[in-house]
Design a protein around this motif. Structure first.
Motif, PDB file in Angstrom:
ATOM      1  N   GLY A   1       0.791  -1.218   0.000  1.00 12.62           N
ATOM      2  CA  GLY A   1       0.000   0.000   0.000  1.00 12.62           C
ATOM      3  C   GLY A   1       0.828   1.276   0.000  1.00 12.62           C
ATOM      4  O   GLY A   1       0.416   2.281  -0.576  1.00 12.62           O
ATOM      5  N   GLN A   2       1.992   1.242   0.645  1.00 10.25           N
ATOM      6  CA  GLN A   2       2.803   2.446   0.723  1.00 10.25           C
ATOM      7  C   GLN A   2       3.269   2.900  -0.649  1.00 10.25           C
ATOM      8  O   GLN A   2       3.248   4.099  -0.952  1.00 10.25           O
ATOM      9  CB  GLN A   2       4.022   2.209   1.624  1.00 10.25           C
ATOM     10  N   ASP A   3       3.688   1.949  -1.480  1.00 10.75           N
ATOM     11  CA  ASP A   3       4.132   2.309  -2.830  1.00 10.75           C
ATOM     12  C   ASP A   3       2.987   2.911  -3.635  1.00 10.75           C
ATOM     13  O   ASP A   3       3.178   3.869  -4.393  1.00 10.75           O
ATOM     14  CB  ASP A   3       4.704   1.086  -3.548  1.00 10.75           C
ATOM     15  N   LEU A   4       1.790   2.339  -3.471  1.00 10.86           N
ATOM     16  CA  LEU A   4       0.643   2.889  -4.195  1.00 10.86           C
ATOM     17  C   LEU A   4       0.335   4.298  -3.697  1.00 10.86           C
ATOM     18  O   LEU A   4       0.085   5.197  -4.505  1.00 10.86           O
ATOM     19  CB  LEU A   4      -0.575   1.979  -4.018  1.00 10.86           C
ATOM     20  N   LEU A   5       0.358   4.495  -2.393  1.00  7.10           N
ATOM     21  CA  LEU A   5       0.065   5.818  -1.832  1.00  7.10           C
ATOM     22  C   LEU A   5       1.066   6.853  -2.333  1.00  7.10           C
ATOM     23  O   LEU A   5       0.679   7.969  -2.712  1.00  7.10           O
ATOM     24  CB  LEU A   5       0.099   5.758  -0.307  1.00  7.10           C
TER      25      LEU A   5
ATOM     26  N   LEU B   1      -9.276   4.999 -10.107  1.00  2.00           N
ATOM     27  CA  LEU B   1      -9.839   3.879  -9.358  1.00  2.00           C
ATOM     28  C   LEU B   1      -8.694   3.113  -8.706  1.00  2.00           C
ATOM     29  O   LEU B   1      -7.636   2.939  -9.313  1.00  2.00           O
ATOM     30  CB  LEU B   1     -10.628   2.940 -10.282  1.00  2.00           C
ATOM     31  N   ILE B   2      -8.925   2.668  -7.455  1.00  2.00           N
ATOM     32  CA  ILE B   2      -7.951   1.846  -6.741  1.00  2.00           C
ATOM     33  C   ILE B   2      -8.577   0.504  -6.415  1.00  2.00           C
ATOM     34  O   ILE B   2      -9.707   0.441  -5.906  1.00  2.00           O
ATOM     35  CB  ILE B   2      -7.490   2.534  -5.433  1.00  2.00           C
ATOM     36  N   ILE B   3      -7.854  -0.574  -6.702  1.00  4.00           N
ATOM     37  CA  ILE B   3      -8.250  -1.919  -6.302  1.00  4.00           C
ATOM     38  C   ILE B   3      -7.134  -2.436  -5.403  1.00  4.00           C
ATOM     39  O   ILE B   3      -5.987  -2.557  -5.848  1.00  4.00           O
ATOM     40  CB  ILE B   3      -8.436  -2.850  -7.514  1.00  4.00           C
ATOM     41  N   THR B   4      -7.439  -2.717  -4.147  1.00  4.70           N
ATOM     42  CA  THR B   4      -6.389  -3.091  -3.205  1.00  4.70           C
ATOM     43  C   THR B   4      -6.737  -4.303  -2.356  1.00  4.70           C
ATOM     44  O   THR B   4      -7.879  -4.458  -1.914  1.00  4.70           O
ATOM     45  CB  THR B   4      -6.042  -1.914  -2.278  1.00  4.70           C
ATOM     46  N   ASP B   5      -5.751  -5.151  -2.143  1.00  7.94           N
ATOM     47  CA  ASP B   5      -5.871  -6.255  -1.205  1.00  7.94           C
ATOM     48  C   ASP B   5      -5.837  -5.691   0.208  1.00  7.94           C
ATOM     49  O   ASP B   5      -5.449  -4.532   0.425  1.00  7.94           O
ATOM     50  CB  ASP B   5      -4.716  -7.237  -1.421  1.00  7.94           C
ATOM     51  N   ILE B   6      -6.233  -6.482   1.191  1.00  7.27           N
ATOM     52  CA  ILE B   6      -6.208  -6.022   2.575  1.00  7.27           C
ATOM     53  C   ILE B   6      -4.868  -6.308   3.239  1.00  7.27           C
ATOM     54  O   ILE B   6      -4.207  -5.415   3.754  1.00  7.27           O
ATOM     55  CB  ILE B   6      -7.353  -6.665   3.384  1.00  7.27           C
ATOM     56  N   MET B   7      -4.444  -7.575   3.222  1.00  4.79           N
ATOM     57  CA  MET B   7      -3.229  -7.966   3.923  1.00  4.79           C
ATOM     58  C   MET B   7      -2.008  -7.794   3.015  1.00  4.79           C
ATOM     59  O   MET B   7      -1.790  -8.563   2.086  1.00  4.79           O
ATOM     60  CB  MET B   7      -3.338  -9.417   4.392  1.00  4.79           C
ATOM     61  N   MET B   8      -1.220  -6.743   3.308  1.00 11.21           N
ATOM     62  CA  MET B   8      -0.004  -6.455   2.548  1.00 11.21           C
ATOM     63  C   MET B   8       1.063  -5.937   3.501  1.00 11.21           C
ATOM     64  O   MET B   8       0.749  -5.375   4.547  1.00 11.21           O
ATOM     65  CB  MET B   8      -0.271  -5.400   1.467  1.00 11.21           C
ATOM     66  N   PRO B   9       2.352  -6.102   3.168  1.00 11.17           N
ATOM     67  CA  PRO B   9       3.432  -5.576   4.010  1.00 11.17           C
ATOM     68  C   PRO B   9       3.540  -4.055   3.891  1.00 11.17           C
ATOM     69  O   PRO B   9       3.000  -3.460   2.966  1.00 11.17           O
ATOM     70  CB  PRO B   9       4.679  -6.261   3.440  1.00 11.17           C
TER      71      PRO B   9
ATOM     72  N   GLU C   1      -4.987   0.566   6.036  1.00  5.94           N
ATOM     73  CA  GLU C   1      -4.197   1.789   6.227  1.00  5.94           C
ATOM     74  C   GLU C   1      -4.163   2.624   4.959  1.00  5.94           C
ATOM     75  O   GLU C   1      -4.221   3.854   5.007  1.00  5.94           O
ATOM     76  CB  GLU C   1      -2.779   1.423   6.666  1.00  5.94           C
ATOM     77  N   LEU C   2      -4.061   1.950   3.826  1.00  7.03           N
ATOM     78  CA  LEU C   2      -4.061   2.651   2.547  1.00  7.03           C
ATOM     79  C   LEU C   2      -5.383   3.376   2.335  1.00  7.03           C
ATOM     80  O   LEU C   2      -5.410   4.546   1.942  1.00  7.03           O
ATOM     81  CB  LEU C   2      -3.826   1.660   1.405  1.00  7.03           C
ATOM     82  N   CYS C   3      -6.484   2.692   2.598  1.00  5.67           N
ATOM     83  CA  CYS C   3      -7.810   3.296   2.419  1.00  5.67           C
ATOM     84  C   CYS C   3      -7.952   4.530   3.300  1.00  5.67           C
ATOM     85  O   CYS C   3      -8.421   5.583   2.849  1.00  5.67           O
ATOM     86  CB  CYS C   3      -8.882   2.266   2.755  1.00  5.67           C
ATOM     87  N   ARG C   4      -7.535   4.420   4.551  1.00  2.81           N
ATOM     88  CA  ARG C   4      -7.631   5.553   5.472  1.00  2.81           C
ATOM     89  C   ARG C   4      -6.786   6.729   4.970  1.00  2.81           C
ATOM     90  O   ARG C   4      -7.229   7.885   5.006  1.00  2.81           O
ATOM     91  CB  ARG C   4      -7.169   5.137   6.863  1.00  2.81           C
ATOM     92  N   ALA C   5      -5.572   6.445   4.497  1.00  2.00           N
ATOM     93  CA  ALA C   5      -4.671   7.502   4.022  1.00  2.00           C
ATOM     94  C   ALA C   5      -5.207   8.161   2.756  1.00  2.00           C
ATOM     95  O   ALA C   5      -5.137   9.387   2.603  1.00  2.00           O
ATOM     96  CB  ALA C   5      -3.278   6.923   3.761  1.00  2.00           C
ATOM     97  N   ILE C   6      -5.766   7.367   1.855  1.00  2.00           N
ATOM     98  CA  ILE C   6      -6.333   7.916   0.620  1.00  2.00           C
ATOM     99  C   ILE C   6      -7.534   8.792   0.943  1.00  2.00           C
ATOM    100  O   ILE C   6      -7.704   9.886   0.374  1.00  2.00           O
ATOM    101  CB  ILE C   6      -6.726   6.786  -0.348  1.00  2.00           C
TER     102      ILE C   6
ATOM    103  N   ASP D   1     -13.643  -8.394   7.524  1.00  2.00           N
ATOM    104  CA  ASP D   1     -12.731  -7.622   6.682  1.00  2.00           C
ATOM    105  C   ASP D   1     -13.502  -6.685   5.771  1.00  2.00           C
ATOM    106  O   ASP D   1     -13.134  -5.528   5.574  1.00  2.00           O
ATOM    107  CB  ASP D   1     -11.859  -8.557   5.829  1.00  2.00           C
ATOM    108  N   LYS D   2     -14.583  -7.190   5.194  1.00  2.00           N
ATOM    109  CA  LYS D   2     -15.391  -6.382   4.290  1.00  2.00           C
ATOM    110  C   LYS D   2     -16.031  -5.214   5.042  1.00  2.00           C
ATOM    111  O   LYS D   2     -16.020  -4.080   4.569  1.00  2.00           O
ATOM    112  CB  LYS D   2     -16.488  -7.243   3.654  1.00  2.00           C
ATOM    113  N   ILE D   3     -16.585  -5.512   6.212  1.00  2.00           N
ATOM    114  CA  ILE D   3     -17.266  -4.481   6.997  1.00  2.00           C
ATOM    115  C   ILE D   3     -16.287  -3.394   7.409  1.00  2.00           C
ATOM    116  O   ILE D   3     -16.570  -2.196   7.285  1.00  2.00           O
ATOM    117  CB  ILE D   3     -17.939  -5.102   8.232  1.00  2.00           C
ATOM    118  N   LEU D   4     -15.111  -3.796   7.905  1.00  2.00           N
ATOM    119  CA  LEU D   4     -14.126  -2.807   8.335  1.00  2.00           C
ATOM    120  C   LEU D   4     -13.658  -1.964   7.153  1.00  2.00           C
ATOM    121  O   LEU D   4     -13.487  -0.749   7.266  1.00  2.00           O
ATOM    122  CB  LEU D   4     -12.929  -3.503   8.992  1.00  2.00           C
ATOM    123  N   GLY D   5     -13.470  -2.602   6.009  1.00  2.00           N
ATOM    124  CA  GLY D   5     -13.070  -1.856   4.815  1.00  2.00           C
ATOM    125  C   GLY D   5     -14.091  -0.805   4.438  1.00  2.00           C
ATOM    126  O   GLY D   5     -13.750   0.331   4.112  1.00  2.00           O
ATOM    127  N   LEU D   6     -15.366  -1.164   4.513  1.00  2.00           N
ATOM    128  CA  LEU D   6     -16.438  -0.221   4.204  1.00  2.00           C
ATOM    129  C   LEU D   6     -16.481   0.902   5.235  1.00  2.00           C
ATOM    130  O   LEU D   6     -16.711   2.062   4.901  1.00  2.00           O
ATOM    131  CB  LEU D   6     -17.781  -0.947   4.157  1.00  2.00           C
TER     132      LEU D   6
END
Length: 230
Positions: free
Chosen positions: A36-40, A50-58, A64-69, A88-93
């Motif tokens: 996520g850091q590289d994408l940010l 548009l961003i498509i992102t996995d949840i579990m990443m180093p 964290e990426l979603c919150r920062a964006i 995971d879905k609920i927290l992401g939303l």
């Protein structure tokens, strides 16, 4: 010629390559990242559509990426989650994502979700019919030209889907909408997923409006859907 720029983040290189190939076959320009850091960092340098992102990443997770964006943009975000991890879905939303894709996913699902997100964002960006139109209900004001929601004159930070849902309800005040009709109007007729997505979005909007002390309330019609009243 590519129509839209999409960023994909997943620490599995194979998944990145599969998503990139599928999206490029649909004529989208795509860049992939393994965290996520590289994408940010790239987004701050060159925003995408548009961003498509996995949840579990180093380095930086999808959460964290979603919150920062969300601190800097309301660009549509689709999160990828494991099939059975509903939390995971609920927290992401809750953090501001607009939709989710469950693993294992179909490439058709990815294409449809991306197309719907980009089409709706594009339609709003280039719609000049209501340039100066405002919607007002109690202490809440919607300025269509800016896609902005104001409460007591202060702008409410919302995601693309939150804006579209609230605009739909305010523009049709006193009219009840079923969850299915909200899905059709906000996500699209070919939406992949269930109507719980609507409930999560409503919960998020209510929390934000409550924190700002708004007199405008989203009412629940038990067993049916939602509305706002004047």
């Amino acid at each position: 010629m590519s129509r839209h720029l999409i960023y994909v983040a997943d620490d599995d290189k194979n998944i990145c390559n599969i998503l990139k190939s599928q999206l490029q076959s649909e004529n989208y320009k795509t860049e992939e990242f393994l965290n996520g850091q590289d994408l940010l960092n790239r987004f701050k340098e060159k925003p995408c559509e548009l961003i498509i992102t996995d949840i579990m990443m180093p380095n930086m997770s999808g959460y964290e990426l979603c919150r920062a964006i969300r601190d800097i943009s309301n660009v549509p975000i689709i999160m990828i989650s494991a099939k059975d991890e509903e939390i995971d879905k609920i927290l992401g939303l809750e953090l501001g994502s607009d939709d989710y894709i469950s693993k294992p996913f179909s490439l058709r699902e990815v294409t449809i979700k991306a197309r719907n997100m980009l089409r709706r964002a594009n339609n709003h960006s280039f719609n000049t019919d209501n340039t100066d139109e405002k919607l007002i209900l109690k202490d809440l004001e919607i300025i269509k030209s800016r896609r902005a929601i104001l409460i007591h004159g202060q702008e409410l930070k919302v995601t693309a889907k939150e804006y579209e849902l609230l605009e739909l309800l305010i523009e049709n005040k006193n009219k009840p909408f079923s969850r299915e009709s909200i899905i059709e109007k906000v996500w699209g007729y070919d939406y992949y997923g269930d109507t719980r997505q609507v409930d999560h979005l409503i919960k998020r909007l209510r929390k934000k409006m409550l924190l700002e002390g708004s007199e405008c309330k989203i009412e629940t019609l038990w067993g049916y859907g939602y509305k706002v009243s004047d």
